[in-house]
Scaffold this active site. Structure first.
Site, PDB file in Angstrom:
ATOM      1  N   ASP A 118      -0.516  -7.166  90.193  1.00 62.22           N
ATOM      2  CA  ASP A 118      -0.546  -6.510  88.528  1.00 62.22           C
ATOM      3  C   ASP A 118      -1.839  -6.175  88.247  1.00 62.22           C
ATOM      4  O   ASP A 118      -2.557  -6.894  88.814  1.00 62.22           O
ATOM      5  CB  ASP A 118      -0.165  -7.792  87.925  1.00 62.22           C
ATOM      6  CG  ASP A 118       1.207  -8.335  88.110  1.00 62.22           C
ATOM      7  OD1 ASP A 118       1.706  -8.061  89.468  1.00 62.22           O
ATOM      8  OD2 ASP A 118       2.031  -8.926  87.199  1.00 62.22           O
ATOM      9  N   HIS A 122      -2.114  -4.910  84.746  1.00 57.97           N
ATOM     10  CA  HIS A 122      -2.085  -5.194  83.265  1.00 57.97           C
ATOM     11  C   HIS A 122      -3.431  -4.771  82.296  1.00 57.97           C
ATOM     12  O   HIS A 122      -3.586  -5.520  81.603  1.00 57.97           O
ATOM     13  CB  HIS A 122      -2.100  -6.822  83.337  1.00 57.97           C
ATOM     14  CG  HIS A 122      -0.455  -7.249  83.278  1.00 57.97           C
ATOM     15  ND1 HIS A 122       0.585  -6.794  82.824  1.00 57.97           N
ATOM     16  CD2 HIS A 122      -0.026  -8.184  84.284  1.00 57.97           C
ATOM     17  CE1 HIS A 122       1.706  -7.229  83.024  1.00 57.97           C
ATOM     18  NE2 HIS A 122       1.413  -8.133  84.039  1.00 57.97           N
ATOM     19  N   ASP A 130       0.305  -3.281  79.784  1.00 53.85           N
ATOM     20  CA  ASP A 130       0.763  -4.232  78.630  1.00 53.85           C
ATOM     21  C   ASP A 130      -0.202  -5.531  78.951  1.00 53.85           C
ATOM     22  O   ASP A 130      -1.002  -5.733  79.905  1.00 53.85           O
ATOM     23  CB  ASP A 130       1.882  -5.023  79.161  1.00 53.85           C
ATOM     24  CG  ASP A 130       3.250  -4.203  78.382  1.00 53.85           C
ATOM     25  OD1 ASP A 130       2.908  -3.393  77.295  1.00 53.85           O
ATOM     26  OD2 ASP A 130       4.477  -4.171  78.639  1.00 53.85           O
ATOM     27  N   ARG A 131      -0.606  -6.263  77.781  1.00 48.84           N
ATOM     28  CA  ARG A 131      -1.453  -7.403  77.883  1.00 48.84           C
ATOM     29  C   ARG A 131      -2.879  -6.830  77.718  1.00 48.84           C
ATOM     30  O   ARG A 131      -3.426  -7.008  76.440  1.00 48.84           O
ATOM     31  CB  ARG A 131      -1.201  -8.397  78.776  1.00 48.84           C
ATOM     32  CG  ARG A 131       0.284  -9.024  78.574  1.00 48.84           C
ATOM     33  CD  ARG A 131       0.230 -10.227  79.290  1.00 48.84           C
ATOM     34  NE  ARG A 131       1.708 -10.990  78.962  1.00 48.84           N
ATOM     35  CZ  ARG A 131       1.817 -11.895  78.269  1.00 48.84           C
ATOM     36  NH1 ARG A 131       0.907 -12.102  77.343  1.00 48.84           N
ATOM     37  NH2 ARG A 131       2.866 -12.424  78.249  1.00 48.84           N
ATOM     38  N   HIS A 170       7.286  -4.838  83.664  1.00 46.75           N
ATOM     39  CA  HIS A 170       6.537  -4.322  82.541  1.00 46.75           C
ATOM     40  C   HIS A 170       6.373  -2.996  82.415  1.00 46.75           C
ATOM     41  O   HIS A 170       6.378  -2.283  81.270  1.00 46.75           O
ATOM     42  CB  HIS A 170       5.152  -4.940  82.382  1.00 46.75           C
ATOM     43  CG  HIS A 170       4.882  -6.031  81.756  1.00 46.75           C
ATOM     44  ND1 HIS A 170       4.801  -6.390  80.354  1.00 46.75           N
ATOM     45  CD2 HIS A 170       5.145  -7.420  82.288  1.00 46.75           C
ATOM     46  CE1 HIS A 170       4.886  -7.802  80.082  1.00 46.75           C
ATOM     47  NE2 HIS A 170       5.125  -8.380  81.156  1.00 46.75           N
ATOM     48  N   HIS A 229       7.740  -5.713  93.354  1.00 42.59           N
ATOM     49  CA  HIS A 229       7.125  -6.385  92.334  1.00 42.59           C
ATOM     50  C   HIS A 229       7.506  -7.972  92.342  1.00 42.59           C
ATOM     51  O   HIS A 229       6.830  -8.852  92.179  1.00 42.59           O
ATOM     52  CB  HIS A 229       7.223  -5.632  91.172  1.00 42.59           C
ATOM     53  CG  HIS A 229       6.630  -6.530  89.954  1.00 42.59           C
ATOM     54  ND1 HIS A 229       5.194  -6.046  89.794  1.00 42.59           N
ATOM     55  CD2 HIS A 229       6.939  -7.389  88.740  1.00 42.59           C
ATOM     56  CE1 HIS A 229       4.859  -7.125  88.587  1.00 42.59           C
ATOM     57  NE2 HIS A 229       5.920  -7.571  88.157  1.00 42.59           N
ATOM     58  N   ARG A 236      11.723 -17.967  83.877  1.00 45.05           N
ATOM     59  CA  ARG A 236      11.552 -16.722  83.026  1.00 45.05           C
ATOM     60  C   ARG A 236      12.679 -16.567  82.147  1.00 45.05           C
ATOM     61  O   ARG A 236      12.867 -15.839  81.137  1.00 45.05           O
ATOM     62  CB  ARG A 236      10.758 -15.449  83.736  1.00 45.05           C
ATOM     63  CG  ARG A 236       9.815 -15.816  84.561  1.00 45.05           C
ATOM     64  CD  ARG A 236       9.684 -14.321  85.377  1.00 45.05           C
ATOM     65  NE  ARG A 236       8.800 -14.422  86.343  1.00 45.05           N
ATOM     66  CZ  ARG A 236       7.286 -14.121  86.124  1.00 45.05           C
ATOM     67  NH1 ARG A 236       6.976 -13.654  85.044  1.00 45.05           N
ATOM     68  NH2 ARG A 236       6.467 -14.354  87.101  1.00 45.05           N
TER      69      ARG A 236
END
Length: 485
Positions: free
Chosen positions: A229, A231, A261-262, A291, A339, A387
């Site tokens: 990731d 991000h 994202d983030r 994501h 992923h 999650r």
């Protein structure tokens, strides 16, 4: 009364441990905080605060399923404890379940009618639900939907004479262009929309032609670098290239999803990765992460960032192109790279993954969902996901999958790790995560893995975060979610 004395000492000991857990939480040591709250709960399970606090720590680790379970338990212990509903509402919200979140915030308001914070959050939640209902009402059925790409002709977009940024001459994306674009991005300059359209549309065409499972052949003596990731942490991506060289045919990379994202430089990250792929398709391989989806991008910042730096048409275009990203890769028929993780059933073959019709938003169950969302667990068998989507799978599940498909190793990403990586399941599974000091607060290292053929022994390199301009993570995120950061 020895029984009562021991109960009283348990209660006071639990309170001491809770205070230690709070300190760990403040220091962003969320895993440690969860362990301590668990000890406090074992000593006194009738304190709703412990359950709600542990729920909050799970939320910080993106373990929203566990957060919802703990908050529900807090509510069971004390139905009048508003924090329980508050924590559960926040976790539902983080999963994009606005309607469930709304019910919890309504309950918070009922219990604490004079709390201005609760009132504000309830209003924002109501707005989000109304927007959702409106979008559902005007949405076109899948079968009638036309590609937004059909309405874009980038050749007709005028480039103003005063534009001084990177330019693509003709139809070919060159290394010089990509370098100039990255330099511009480093200096917080934007790429002209004409060239951004050109890159994303070229990517669309290229990705559309790929299978859902891509085979990568690394010749003997050659290397492939696998990154996890990123991000939206553009400056850390640049650092990876400084440490390990730019992507090229001789120095290929595989980026294993969650590019955006983030982090608040997601547009820069995605255009850089896409541009390298346009420049040389075998220089870089890209896999879809959880994501790379509309529901996540709506909440965690990418959609807002695209709107701010590009425009509304790009929001639709990226959403479509993300649906074309492959779901997994196999290196030299030996290393499976995905992923998230593995499956809720045994016997899944690589041919089953190849056969997945991936051109859609990720479903909430099934093989595609599990590839993007699942996580390993330290004990055998399978369990519910922390999650709330996908599942947890043990070392026995990994071992059987590898045997069934004549593979040696699973490499996956999807989870922040203190050292940037973690080796599990008797060395048969490696998690790699390439966003150091994730969200500017986790203090973790990043990592990437170099595989050299023919033996493909993983060589893991770790690195620390580098400074970036003062734009906070989640700067473009859903207004409602930012309230909880």
């Amino acid at each position: 009364m020895p029984g009562m004395e021991s109960e009283s000492s348990n209660v006071s000991r639990a309170e001491e441990i809770k205070n230690q857990a709070n300190e760990a939480f403040k220091a962003h040591k969320y895993g440690q905080a969860i362990d301590l709250y668990t000890q406090a709960i074992e000593l006194n399970s009738q304190n709703a605060v412990y359950w709600a606090n542990r729920s909050f720590a799970h939320t910080k680790l993106e373990e929203y399923g566990s957060a919802i379970q703990d908050a529900t338990k807090a509510i069971e212990v004390d139905p009048k404890y508003s924090k329980g509903y508050y924590r559960r509402g926040a976790a539902y919200l983080a999963m994009g379940k606005f309607k469930e979140a709304l019910k919890d915030f309504q309950q918070v308001k009922k219990i604490s009618p004079n709390d201005p914070d609760a009132t504000k959050k309830l209003k924002e939640c109501e707005k989000a639900v109304m927007k959702l209902k409106f979008e559902e009402a005007i949405s076109v059925p899948e079968s009638e939907r036309r590609s937004v790409a059909d309405s874009i002709d980038y050749h007709t977009i005028n480039v103003e004479p005063q534009y001084s940024g990177a330019r693509i001459e003709g139809d070919v994306v060159t290394l010089d262009f990509v370098k100039k674009m990255m330099d511009d991005f480093k200096n917080q300059k934007c790429l002209h929309k004409r060239y951004a359209f050109q890159i994303v549309l070229q990517m669309r065409e290229m990705l559309q032609a790929l299978p859902s499972l891509v085979d990568i052949n690394v010749p003997d003596g050659s290397l492939l670098t696998v990154c996890g990731d990123v991000h939206g942490q553009f400056y850390d991506l640049i650092n990876i290239f400084e440490l390990n060289g730019l992507p090229s045919e001789e120095n290929p990379y595989l980026f294993n999803g969650d590019f955006v994202d983030r982090g608040s430089f997601s547009v820069e990250v995605i255009l850089t990765l896409f541009a390298f792929k346009c420049m040389c398709p075998s220089a870089i391989y890209l896999a879809r992460g959880n994501h790379e989806s509309k529901s996540m991008n709506k909440i965690y910042g990418f959609e807002g960032e695209v709107r701010s730096k590009l425009n509304e048409t790009f929001v639709e275009l990226f959403a479509e192109v993300f649906c074309y990203l492959p779901l997994a890769h196999v290196i030299n028929q030996k290393v499976f790279v995905v992923h998230g993780g593995l499956f809720s059933v045994d016997g899944v073959k690589l041919s089953d993954i190849r056969a997945i019709d991936r051109f859609c938003e990720p479903p909430e169950e099934g093989l595609m969902c599990e590839l993007l969302w699942s996580d390993p667990q330290p004990y055998p068998g399978r369990g519910p996901s922390k999650r709330g989507v996908g599942l947890s799978f043990g070392g026995d599940v990994t071992k059987r999958f590898l045997q069934d498909n004549n593979l040696d190793l699973v490499v996956r990403s999807h989870e922040v790790k203190d050292e940037g990586y973690e080796i599990d399941h008797d060395g048969k599974l490696i998690t790699v995560f390439s966003a150091p000091n994730y969200c500017d607060q986790m203090g973790n290292k990043g990592a990437f893995i170099r595989f050299e053929a023919p033996d493909l022994k993983p060589n893991i390199i770790t690195f620390s975060a580098v400074p970036h301009p003062d734009v906070k993570p989640m700067a473009y995120a859903n207004n409602f979610l930012r309230m909880f950061q």
